[in-house]
Design a protein around this motif. Sequence first.
Motif, PDB file in Angstrom:
ATOM      1  N   TYR A 252      64.913  62.795  51.812  1.00  0.00           N
ATOM      2  CA  TYR A 252      63.651  62.778  51.064  1.00  0.00           C
ATOM      3  C   TYR A 252      62.503  63.120  52.007  1.00  0.00           C
ATOM      4  CZ  TYR A 252      59.600  61.174  48.475  1.00  0.00           C
ATOM      5  OH  TYR A 252      58.387  61.127  47.865  1.00  0.00           O
ATOM      6  N   PHE A 253      61.578  63.954  51.524  1.00  0.00           N
ATOM      7  CA  PHE A 253      60.410  64.314  52.328  1.00  0.00           C
ATOM      8  C   PHE A 253      59.293  64.778  51.395  1.00  0.00           C
ATOM      9  CE2 PHE A 253      63.350  67.874  52.037  1.00  0.00           C
ATOM     10  CZ  PHE A 253      62.550  68.920  51.597  1.00  0.00           C
ATOM     11  N   TYR A 298      66.644  63.929  42.970  1.00  0.00           N
ATOM     12  CA  TYR A 298      67.487  63.048  42.162  1.00  0.00           C
ATOM     13  C   TYR A 298      68.842  62.826  42.832  1.00  0.00           C
ATOM     14  CZ  TYR A 298      70.073  61.201  38.158  1.00  0.00           C
ATOM     15  OH  TYR A 298      70.840  60.414  37.323  1.00  0.00           O
ATOM     16  N   GLY A 299      69.383  63.880  43.438  1.00  0.00           N
ATOM     17  CA  GLY A 299      70.641  63.739  44.161  1.00  0.00           C
ATOM     18  C   GLY A 299      70.506  62.803  45.338  1.00  0.00           C
ATOM     19  N   THR A 300      69.403  62.926  46.076  1.00  0.00           N
ATOM     20  CA  THR A 300      69.147  62.045  47.220  1.00  0.00           C
ATOM     21  C   THR A 300      69.024  60.595  46.766  1.00  0.00           C
ATOM     22  OG1 THR A 300      68.024  63.832  48.409  1.00  0.00           O
ATOM     23  CG2 THR A 300      67.552  61.577  49.125  1.00  0.00           C
ATOM     24  N   PHE A 301      68.327  60.376  45.656  1.00  0.00           N
ATOM     25  CA  PHE A 301      68.162  59.030  45.110  1.00  0.00           C
ATOM     26  C   PHE A 301      69.513  58.397  44.824  1.00  0.00           C
ATOM     27  CE2 PHE A 301      66.610  56.391  41.301  1.00  0.00           C
ATOM     28  CZ  PHE A 301      66.152  55.358  42.114  1.00  0.00           C
ATOM     29  N   ASN A 302      70.425  59.157  44.230  1.00  0.00           N
ATOM     30  CA  ASN A 302      71.758  58.647  43.939  1.00  0.00           C
ATOM     31  C   ASN A 302      72.571  58.417  45.208  1.00  0.00           C
ATOM     32  OD1 ASN A 302      72.724  58.603  40.853  1.00  0.00           O
ATOM     33  ND2 ASN A 302      71.157  60.160  41.090  1.00  0.00           N
ATOM     34  N   SER A 318      61.274  55.427  51.278  1.00  0.00           N
ATOM     35  CA  SER A 318      60.224  56.183  50.585  1.00  0.00           C
ATOM     36  C   SER A 318      60.752  56.813  49.307  1.00  0.00           C
ATOM     37  CB  SER A 318      59.667  57.277  51.498  1.00  0.00           C
ATOM     38  OG  SER A 318      59.048  56.716  52.635  1.00  0.00           O
ATOM     39  N   CYS A 319      62.010  57.223  49.326  1.00  0.00           N
ATOM     40  CA  CYS A 319      62.618  57.829  48.138  1.00  0.00           C
ATOM     41  C   CYS A 319      62.710  56.809  47.000  1.00  0.00           C
ATOM     42  CB  CYS A 319      64.001  58.362  48.491  1.00  0.00           C
ATOM     43  SG  CYS A 319      64.809  59.250  47.134  1.00  0.00           S
ATOM     44  N   ILE A 320      63.155  55.615  47.312  1.00  0.00           N
ATOM     45  CA  ILE A 320      63.248  54.564  46.282  1.00  0.00           C
ATOM     46  C   ILE A 320      61.867  54.249  45.714  1.00  0.00           C
ATOM     47  CG2 ILE A 320      63.695  52.091  45.953  1.00  0.00           C
ATOM     48  CD1 ILE A 320      66.129  52.414  47.790  1.00  0.00           C
ATOM     49  N   LYS A 321      60.893  54.101  46.570  1.00  0.00           N
ATOM     50  CA  LYS A 321      59.534  53.788  46.107  1.00  0.00           C
ATOM     51  C   LYS A 321      58.948  54.942  45.297  1.00  0.00           C
ATOM     52  CE  LYS A 321      58.695  50.620  49.947  1.00  0.00           C
ATOM     53  NZ  LYS A 321      58.008  50.405  51.247  1.00  0.00           N
ATOM     54  N   TYR A 322      59.285  56.166  45.680  1.00  0.00           N
ATOM     55  CA  TYR A 322      58.820  57.352  44.949  1.00  0.00           C
ATOM     56  C   TYR A 322      59.314  57.318  43.504  1.00  0.00           C
ATOM     57  CZ  TYR A 322      58.929  62.318  43.528  1.00  0.00           C
ATOM     58  OH  TYR A 322      58.802  63.507  42.849  1.00  0.00           O
ATOM     59  N   PHE A 323      60.608  57.032  43.312  1.00  0.00           N
ATOM     60  CA  PHE A 323      61.156  57.026  41.958  1.00  0.00           C
ATOM     61  C   PHE A 323      60.630  55.854  41.129  1.00  0.00           C
ATOM     62  CE2 PHE A 323      63.966  60.286  43.431  1.00  0.00           C
ATOM     63  CZ  PHE A 323      64.301  60.986  42.291  1.00  0.00           C
ATOM     64  N   LEU A 324      60.305  54.759  41.775  1.00  0.00           N
ATOM     65  CA  LEU A 324      59.764  53.611  41.043  1.00  0.00           C
ATOM     66  C   LEU A 324      58.305  53.817  40.664  1.00  0.00           C
ATOM     67  CD1 LEU A 324      61.323  50.614  43.024  1.00  0.00           C
ATOM     68  CD2 LEU A 324      62.034  51.507  40.792  1.00  0.00           C
ATOM     69  N   THR A 325      57.528  54.387  41.559  1.00  0.00           N
ATOM     70  CA  THR A 325      56.083  54.482  41.340  1.00  0.00           C
ATOM     71  C   THR A 325      55.651  55.781  40.672  1.00  0.00           C
ATOM     72  OG1 THR A 325      55.754  55.375  43.579  1.00  0.00           O
ATOM     73  CG2 THR A 325      55.588  52.988  43.312  1.00  0.00           C
TER      74      THR A 325
END
Length: 431
Positions: A252-253, A298-302, A318-325
């Motif tokens: 994630y970046f 989405y692939g990275t999140f999984n 940061s990836c987890i927080k990105y998908f939540l926020t």
Amino acid sequence: MNIQERTESINNAVKKLADFVQTNDAVKNDFNEYIRTIGANNPNNRISLQAACFNYILERNLGEDLKSIPQLFLENTKRLNKDTRNIIEAIDNSISSVFEVKRVGKHGFELYNIVNERKYMVTSLMKMTALSNIGSGNFVIARIVNINGDDFLLEISGVLPAYKKDEAYRFAVAKIIQNPELVYLDNPEKQKEIEDDVAEIYDKFVEFFGTTEVITTNKNADDLIGMFNDFAEEGKKGDFKPLITEPEEYKYFDVSEFNNNYSNFLENSLGGFSSHKEIYDVGIIYDKELGLYAIPFYGTFNKIFEVKDYTKIVNYDSCIKYFLTKDKYSANLIKMVADKHKNFMEIVNAVLAKNYTLDELLRKYKRRYLDNKIISSTTVLYRSNAFSKTLGIIEDNETKPKIDTTQKIGRNDPCPCGSGKKYKKCCGANL
């Protein structure tokens, strides 16, 4: 009540909200920080304190449950008469949109909402003499409220002359991309039309891909979506498998092209992924209830929940927080990932240093989706007249050389006009 009495009662309710903002301890502190942030307390700033307070009341959400200012007011105010309570609740559900002025009346306007495609006859809460610069054909960025079946004009935050129609429609589409539910808000016929589309296209998506989600890179995502669109519209099923590619590394970046300002928001939102400099994964997903999504990382999140050591995924936190926020990603999306991975809440709670249940997590971060049905912007745009007209406006504003229509041009060939787009997405789009 007559018009004057109703207008006075609405204005009194708004005054009560303004008094609450400036006297309730928790809200007052946040409001003071808000006006400092936007510079409304600066005498050189053109934003008045009154306008800032009104915007704050209508747009701000506070607390763990992200409650609106009208909701907080109702919870914290006792001995409120029924009429005032009804008005406050109506204000909380008011509609902010882009309207075309169809007619100017003695007490208000006939407005056409170019986002949800409905007409409204609204009574102005402001004196019409103060709005004498607004005439038929103008466009207004405004907020209206329905109280006991009657529509009232709460505010006008912007006025555009008739010759700036393209700017009005572009702004309307930008609002749709950010809040797709505005297209069918207060328009049940439009909502039914879009919901029928969602159900029909879901079957085609599963028929085409054999699944409800595929992952590829941003370099192939646009072509993959285009191939599916060809199938959905024409029944033409191409070989999509060569377009299913993985990035060299799931990570994630920050993608600079996602950092839009108003001047380039529409172009960047509609311009596709393939032009982006760096390579990242994109999930193309169909939610049976909410429609089609194209989701970066989405692939990275999984992967975070699939690998043995999730801390090895670059910027996993940061990836987890990105998908939540990120507001555009629905509660359904989070539930889909959580259902696939038993360790979902364990890892999310470790990153957040919390002990949420899934329901608590969704209530905190995705409340808007729990309280409202928000169909994906990709799906909604297909049924938006504002979007169709905006595409026409963009094409009209482009100066393209004439092309030889007698020569055979493949739909996936570069357009001879030199735009850099595929022929089917440019000069061949309407053929």
